[in-house]
Design a protein around this motif. Sequence first.
Motif, PDB file in Angstrom:
ATOM      1  N   TYR A 141       8.410  -7.659 -12.652  1.00 23.88           N
ATOM      2  CA  TYR A 141       7.337  -6.870 -13.245  1.00 23.88           C
ATOM      3  C   TYR A 141       7.857  -6.076 -14.435  1.00 23.88           C
ATOM      4  N   GLY A 175       1.310  -5.111 -13.068  1.00 21.88           N
ATOM      5  CA  GLY A 175       0.462  -6.269 -13.298  1.00 21.88           C
ATOM      6  C   GLY A 175       0.802  -7.323 -12.251  1.00 21.88           C
ATOM      7  N   TYR A 222       4.976   8.564  -4.196  1.00 23.30           N
ATOM      8  CA  TYR A 222       3.842   7.698  -4.533  1.00 23.30           C
ATOM      9  C   TYR A 222       3.530   6.777  -3.356  1.00 23.30           C
ATOM     10  N   TYR A 233       1.428   3.119  -2.630  1.00 25.36           N
ATOM     11  CA  TYR A 233       0.826   1.928  -3.221  1.00 25.36           C
ATOM     12  C   TYR A 233       0.337   1.008  -2.110  1.00 25.36           C
ATOM     13  N   GLN A 279      -0.426  -3.256  -1.530  1.00 25.04           N
ATOM     14  CA  GLN A 279      -0.223  -4.576  -2.118  1.00 25.04           C
ATOM     15  C   GLN A 279      -0.807  -5.649  -1.215  1.00 25.04           C
ATOM     16  N   GLN A 295      -0.764 -10.284  -5.323  1.00 25.50           N
ATOM     17  CA  GLN A 295      -1.053  -9.241  -6.319  1.00 25.50           C
ATOM     18  C   GLN A 295       0.129  -8.295  -6.453  1.00 25.50           C
ATOM     19  N   GLY A 296       0.192  -7.609  -7.597  1.00 24.16           N
ATOM     20  CA  GLY A 296       1.182  -6.559  -7.736  1.00 24.16           C
ATOM     21  C   GLY A 296       0.746  -5.318  -6.971  1.00 24.16           C
ATOM     22  N   PRO A 297       1.671  -4.398  -6.713  1.00 22.92           N
ATOM     23  CA  PRO A 297       1.295  -3.160  -6.025  1.00 22.92           C
ATOM     24  C   PRO A 297       0.243  -2.387  -6.803  1.00 22.92           C
ATOM     25  N   PHE A 336      -1.634   1.337  -7.247  1.00 18.29           N
ATOM     26  CA  PHE A 336      -1.419   2.751  -7.021  1.00 18.29           C
ATOM     27  C   PHE A 336      -2.537   3.348  -6.167  1.00 18.29           C
ATOM     28  N   MET A 367       0.183  -4.656   2.501  1.00 21.69           N
ATOM     29  CA  MET A 367       1.464  -3.967   2.582  1.00 21.69           C
ATOM     30  C   MET A 367       1.271  -2.593   1.937  1.00 21.69           C
ATOM     31  N   LEU A 426       3.166   0.570   0.433  1.00 25.02           N
ATOM     32  CA  LEU A 426       4.484   0.890  -0.098  1.00 25.02           C
ATOM     33  C   LEU A 426       4.558   2.351  -0.499  1.00 25.02           C
ATOM     34  N   ALA A 479      11.706   5.132 -10.248  1.00 21.78           N
ATOM     35  CA  ALA A 479      11.223   5.352  -8.888  1.00 21.78           C
ATOM     36  C   ALA A 479      11.833   4.313  -7.972  1.00 21.78           C
ATOM     37  N   PHE A 480      12.089   4.725  -6.740  1.00 26.34           N
ATOM     38  CA  PHE A 480      12.687   3.828  -5.756  1.00 26.34           C
ATOM     39  C   PHE A 480      11.698   3.613  -4.632  1.00 26.34           C
ATOM     40  N   PHE A 481      11.582   2.355  -4.232  1.00 28.67           N
ATOM     41  CA  PHE A 481      10.588   1.973  -3.237  1.00 28.67           C
ATOM     42  C   PHE A 481      11.210   1.758  -1.866  1.00 28.67           C
ATOM     43  N   GLY A 482      10.384   2.028  -0.842  1.00 25.73           N
ATOM     44  CA  GLY A 482      10.750   1.643   0.504  1.00 25.73           C
ATOM     45  C   GLY A 482      10.418   0.181   0.748  1.00 25.73           C
ATOM     46  N   GLN A 483      10.666  -0.277   1.976  1.00 28.37           N
ATOM     47  CA  GLN A 483      10.424  -1.678   2.326  1.00 28.37           C
ATOM     48  C   GLN A 483       8.978  -1.941   2.714  1.00 28.37           C
ATOM     49  N   ARG A 508       3.645  -3.228   6.749  1.00 29.47           N
ATOM     50  CA  ARG A 508       2.644  -4.296   6.702  1.00 29.47           C
ATOM     51  C   ARG A 508       1.602  -4.056   7.774  1.00 29.47           C
TER      52      ARG A 508
END
Lengths: 111, 114
Positions: A87, A102, B33, B35, B37, B41-43, B45, B89, B91, B103-107, B110
């Motif tokens: 992305y 996106g 944040y 999100y 998903q 599709q992309g995550p 917000f 999912m 996030l 920014a760092f995401f968790g796993q 689901r």
Amino acid sequence: DAKTTQPPSMDCAEGRAANLPCNHSTISGNEYVYWYRQIHSQGPQYIIHGLKNNETNEMASLIITEDRKSSTLILPHATLRDTAVYYCIVRGYSGNTPLVFGKGTRLSVIA
Amino acid sequence: DTGVSQDPRHKITKRGQNVTFRCDPISEHNRLYWYRQTLGQGPEFLTYFQNEAQLEKSRLLSDRFSAERPKGSFSTLEIQRTEQGDSAMYLCASSADRASTEAFFGQGTRLTVV
């Protein structure tokens, strides 16, 4: 809505460089370009970001054109583990706005 | 592990039930944040916290969704009266309170609504 345009999919041979393009023709002067990737069933992983100068870290290189309307993420020696959705995201300098994703580019690294 | 932690990783619930997810951000990260998903599709917000203050909510966050970050540390996302369309999912991400930071995401969690 995402402010970037990326090809939906790309293939790359293992060991070769993967060059992933991104168009962001409406980018503002204080907006950064961020790249994330998402391997199947995992959370997105930060790769790199930049403003106008080219950037390099242990994962990748980011090349931003002089007019900043497009950029390329380069994975110098792609491996099978680099297969993921990549992305490209444009985000303001302050960092207090959410990342807007996106659909990204699905990169398949082929043995 | 000092990354973003989400719990549970998977949740199956019956339609109409309430569910709650938890996110523990990276220590000292002020920004958090959420999100959502869906497949292919992309995550997308959902909402954003600066410390304990919820500063932004997406129109995707219907009345059935509520998020809290009471002490500015961990956060919870609750979905009331779940619907099959809530299957996705979820996030969580965190970042430091400074300019041009990643920014760092968790796993993710689901959720499957049956």
